[in-house]
Structures are given as structure tokens and as C-alpha cells.
Design a protein around this motif. Structure first.
Motif, short mmCIF file in Angstrom:
data_model
loop_
_atom_site.label_atom_id
_atom_site.label_comp_id
_atom_site.label_asym_id
_atom_site.label_seq_id
_atom_site.Cartn_x
_atom_site.Cartn_y
_atom_site.Cartn_z
N ASP A 63 -6.24 -26.91 -3.48
CA ASP A 63 -5.24 -27.17 -4.53
C ASP A 63 -4.33 -25.97 -4.73
O ASP A 63 -3.10 -26.11 -4.87
CB ASP A 63 -5.93 -27.50 -5.86
N GLU A 64 -4.93 -24.78 -4.76
CA GLU A 64 -4.15 -23.56 -4.99
C GLU A 64 -3.27 -23.24 -3.79
O GLU A 64 -2.11 -22.83 -3.94
CB GLU A 64 -5.08 -22.40 -5.32
N TYR A 65 -3.80 -23.42 -2.59
CA TYR A 65 -2.97 -23.22 -1.39
C TYR A 65 -1.81 -24.22 -1.36
O TYR A 65 -0.70 -23.88 -0.96
CB TYR A 65 -3.82 -23.35 -0.12
N GLU A 66 -2.06 -25.44 -1.79
CA GLU A 66 -0.99 -26.43 -1.85
C GLU A 66 0.11 -25.96 -2.81
O GLU A 66 1.31 -26.11 -2.52
CB GLU A 66 -1.54 -27.78 -2.32
N SER A 67 -0.30 -25.39 -3.94
CA SER A 67 0.69 -24.89 -4.91
C SER A 67 1.50 -23.74 -4.33
O SER A 67 2.70 -23.62 -4.59
CB SER A 67 -0.02 -24.42 -6.19
N VAL A 68 0.86 -22.91 -3.51
CA VAL A 68 1.57 -21.80 -2.86
C VAL A 68 2.62 -22.35 -1.89
O VAL A 68 3.77 -21.89 -1.89
CB VAL A 68 0.59 -20.88 -2.12
N VAL A 69 2.23 -23.33 -1.09
CA VAL A 69 3.18 -23.92 -0.13
C VAL A 69 4.35 -24.58 -0.86
O VAL A 69 5.52 -24.34 -0.54
CB VAL A 69 2.50 -24.98 0.77
N ARG A 70 4.04 -25.39 -1.85
CA ARG A 70 5.10 -26.08 -2.58
C ARG A 70 6.01 -25.09 -3.30
O ARG A 70 7.23 -25.25 -3.32
CB ARG A 70 4.50 -27.08 -3.58
N GLY A 71 5.40 -24.06 -3.89
CA GLY A 71 6.19 -23.04 -4.57
C GLY A 71 7.13 -22.33 -3.62
O GLY A 71 8.29 -22.07 -3.95
N ASP A 75 11.46 -22.41 -3.51
CA ASP A 75 12.12 -21.12 -3.74
C ASP A 75 11.58 -20.39 -4.97
O ASP A 75 12.30 -19.63 -5.61
CB ASP A 75 13.65 -21.28 -3.86
N ASN A 76 10.32 -20.63 -5.30
CA ASN A 76 9.68 -19.87 -6.37
C ASN A 76 9.19 -18.54 -5.81
O ASN A 76 8.65 -18.48 -4.71
CB ASN A 76 8.48 -20.62 -6.95
N GLY A 77 9.35 -17.47 -6.57
CA GLY A 77 8.86 -16.17 -6.14
C GLY A 77 7.35 -16.07 -6.26
O GLY A 77 6.70 -16.90 -6.91
N ASP A 78 6.77 -15.05 -5.64
CA ASP A 78 5.32 -14.87 -5.69
C ASP A 78 4.83 -14.67 -7.12
O ASP A 78 3.75 -15.14 -7.48
CB ASP A 78 4.91 -13.68 -4.82
N THR A 79 5.62 -13.98 -7.94
CA THR A 79 5.22 -13.76 -9.32
C THR A 79 5.15 -15.07 -10.09
O THR A 79 4.20 -15.31 -10.85
CB THR A 79 6.22 -12.80 -10.02
N ILE A 81 4.67 -18.07 -8.85
CA ILE A 81 3.52 -18.84 -8.33
C ILE A 81 2.23 -18.28 -8.91
O ILE A 81 1.33 -19.03 -9.32
CB ILE A 81 3.49 -18.81 -6.80
N ALA A 82 2.12 -16.94 -8.95
CA ALA A 82 0.93 -16.30 -9.48
C ALA A 82 0.72 -16.65 -10.95
O ALA A 82 -0.40 -16.93 -11.39
CB ALA A 82 1.03 -14.78 -9.31
N ASP A 83 1.80 -16.64 -11.72
CA ASP A 83 1.70 -16.98 -13.14
C ASP A 83 1.23 -18.42 -13.33
O ASP A 83 0.42 -18.71 -14.21
CB ASP A 83 3.06 -16.79 -13.82
N ARG A 84 1.75 -19.32 -12.50
CA ARG A 84 1.38 -20.73 -12.62
C ARG A 84 -0.10 -20.93 -12.28
O ARG A 84 -0.77 -21.77 -12.89
CB ARG A 84 2.26 -21.58 -11.71
N LEU A 85 -0.61 -20.17 -11.32
CA LEU A 85 -2.00 -20.32 -10.90
C LEU A 85 -2.95 -19.39 -11.65
O LEU A 85 -4.17 -19.45 -11.44
CB LEU A 85 -2.11 -20.04 -9.39
N ALA A 86 -2.38 -18.52 -12.49
CA ALA A 86 -3.18 -17.54 -13.25
C ALA A 86 -3.98 -16.63 -12.31
O ALA A 86 -5.17 -16.38 -12.51
CB ALA A 86 -4.11 -18.26 -14.23
N ILE A 87 -3.32 -16.15 -11.25
CA ILE A 87 -3.92 -15.20 -10.33
C ILE A 87 -2.93 -14.06 -10.13
O ILE A 87 -1.80 -14.11 -10.60
CB ILE A 87 -4.27 -15.85 -8.97
N ASP A 88 -3.35 -12.99 -9.42
CA ASP A 88 -2.45 -11.86 -9.24
C ASP A 88 -1.48 -12.10 -8.08
O ASP A 88 -1.74 -12.91 -7.18
CB ASP A 88 -3.24 -10.56 -9.01
N LYS A 89 -0.38 -11.39 -8.13
CA LYS A 89 0.70 -11.56 -7.16
C LYS A 89 0.22 -11.21 -5.75
O LYS A 89 0.64 -11.85 -4.77
CB LYS A 89 1.87 -10.67 -7.55
N GLU A 90 -0.65 -10.21 -5.61
CA GLU A 90 -1.13 -9.80 -4.29
C GLU A 90 -1.92 -10.92 -3.62
O GLU A 90 -1.85 -11.11 -2.39
CB GLU A 90 -2.00 -8.54 -4.40
N THR A 91 -2.68 -11.68 -4.42
CA THR A 91 -3.44 -12.80 -3.86
C THR A 91 -2.50 -13.88 -3.35
O THR A 91 -2.72 -14.49 -2.29
CB THR A 91 -4.40 -13.40 -4.91
N VAL A 92 -1.42 -14.13 -4.10
CA VAL A 92 -0.41 -15.12 -3.65
C VAL A 92 0.21 -14.65 -2.34
O VAL A 92 0.41 -15.44 -1.41
CB VAL A 92 0.68 -15.33 -4.72
#
Length: 198
Positions: A63-71, A75-79, A81-92
């Protein structure tokens, strides 16, 4: 429904002798919903195959990887995407590279990237690589990760990123939407007689 719309609807019903306009609209909406479900299933399937075939650096869920791809394709930035998933930017960032997704900005560097690539290909140390274009070690590590992502993508002939693009880019989505819309129009006008007076 305003008066003008009601008049047009009545005319359509008289011409077709059928009360199918509402049904056709509902069918079209249903087809679009089914199309989106199919996209989701294919997208998740591609991610699952990719994780089975290749090493991933994070333990994010499908689910989280899907959100990364869609983001990424939205054209969503890593920050963001990270905020939406409640994880850190480095993980994204790591997850995005797992998926072979590289941003144009990551390739737009202010140093001699050709020299960097030569030293990287020669398997030089980070310190050695960083010293030639005169950049700090952290920048060298970041750009090396980008090159490794590109190389990993080339090794599989870009088949996963091609699949992501086919499923998620605007051009393909628009084409699928047009196909569904045209199909709905064809069904709505099927059996109608054309009466044109010259």
C-alpha cells in the motif's frame, strides 16, 4: 436539472423512444470505476513482482509503495509523500529508488557528472569520487544512489517503470477515459435513425 436540460432530455427520449440516457450515464461511471480498480490491481501486481525479483531497501507495505508510485506520477515531492504516509523523507527516497523512480532534479547537478560517472564506474571510493568534482561526501553518496538506481533500471530494461507509466501517465488515462466515454455514447445512440433534411 434546469428547464433547458429537461427539454433536451425530452427531445432525446422522443427521438430514441427509449429512457436509457440515465442508464447509459450510470454505466459509463461504473466502467470508469472498474477501470480504476483494474489500474490499482495491475499497479500493485507490478510492485509485488518487483519486490519479489529485486532487493528493496525499505520494509514499507505494498500500500505504501503504491502511494509512493502514485505520488511520483502526480508530481508530489518526497516531503509531501512522506507527510501523507507519516514516515520520514529519507524512507520515501529509498522506496522511490527501490521502484527505479528518479526525479529530473536529481540529475540536474552543479558539478561534472561525467567525471563522477567515470570514477563511479571505476569503482572508486566515495572520498575519491567526491574529490574530483570537488563536492562533499554526502552529495557524492546521494548522486551515487541515483546512478545505481538508473543502472538497476537498465538491467531490467525499464520494464517496471514502463508499466508504471503506462498505468499512471495522463495521456494513457485520458485515452482510457475517452474509450469509455465513446463506448457509452455508442450505446446511447445505437439504433437511432439519422434524419437530415437538405
Amino acid at each position: 436539472m434546469n428547464e433547458k436540460t429537461a427539454e433536451l432530455r425530452d427531445i432525446f427520449m422522443e427521438v430514441t423512444d427509449d429512457d436509457t440516457i440515465t442508464e447509459t450515464q450510470e454505466e459509463t461511471r461504473g466502467s470508469l470505476a472498474e477501470d480504476e480498480q483494474e489500474i490499482t490491481e495491475k499497479l500493485r501486481g507490478a510492485i509485488e513482482r518487483m519486490r519479489d525479483d529485486l532487493p528493496f531497501d525499505t520494509d514499507l507495505s505494498i500500500d505504501e509503495y503504491e502511494s509512493v508510485v502514485r505520488g511520483f506520477y502526480d508530481d508530489n515531492g518526497d516531503t509531501a509523500i512522506a507527510d501523507r504516509l507519516a514516515i520520514d523523507k529519507e524512507t520515501v527516497l529509498d522506496a522511490r529508488h527501490d521502484l527505479h523512480l528518479v526525479r529530473d532534479a536529481e540529475l540536474d547537478v552543479a558539478f561534472d557528472d561525467e567525471r563522477f560517472r567515470e570514477l563511479y564506474t571505476a569503482d572508486e571510493s566515495i572520498a575519491e569520487i567526491a574529490s574530483a568534482p570537488e563536492i562533499d561526501d554526502e552529495t557524492a553518496r546521494e548522486f551515487r544512489a541515483v546512478l545505481e538506481t538508473q543502472m538497476a533500471n537498465r538491467r531490467v530494461n525499464g520494464r517496471y517503470t514502463d508499466e508504471f507509466e503506462e498505468l499512471l501517465t495522463d495521456a494513457d488515462l485520458e485515452e482510457r477515459t475517452e474509450d469509455v466515454t465513446e463506448s457509452g455514447l455508442d450505446e446511447a445512440t445505437e439504433g437511432m435513425e439519422t434524419n437530415v433534411s437538405m
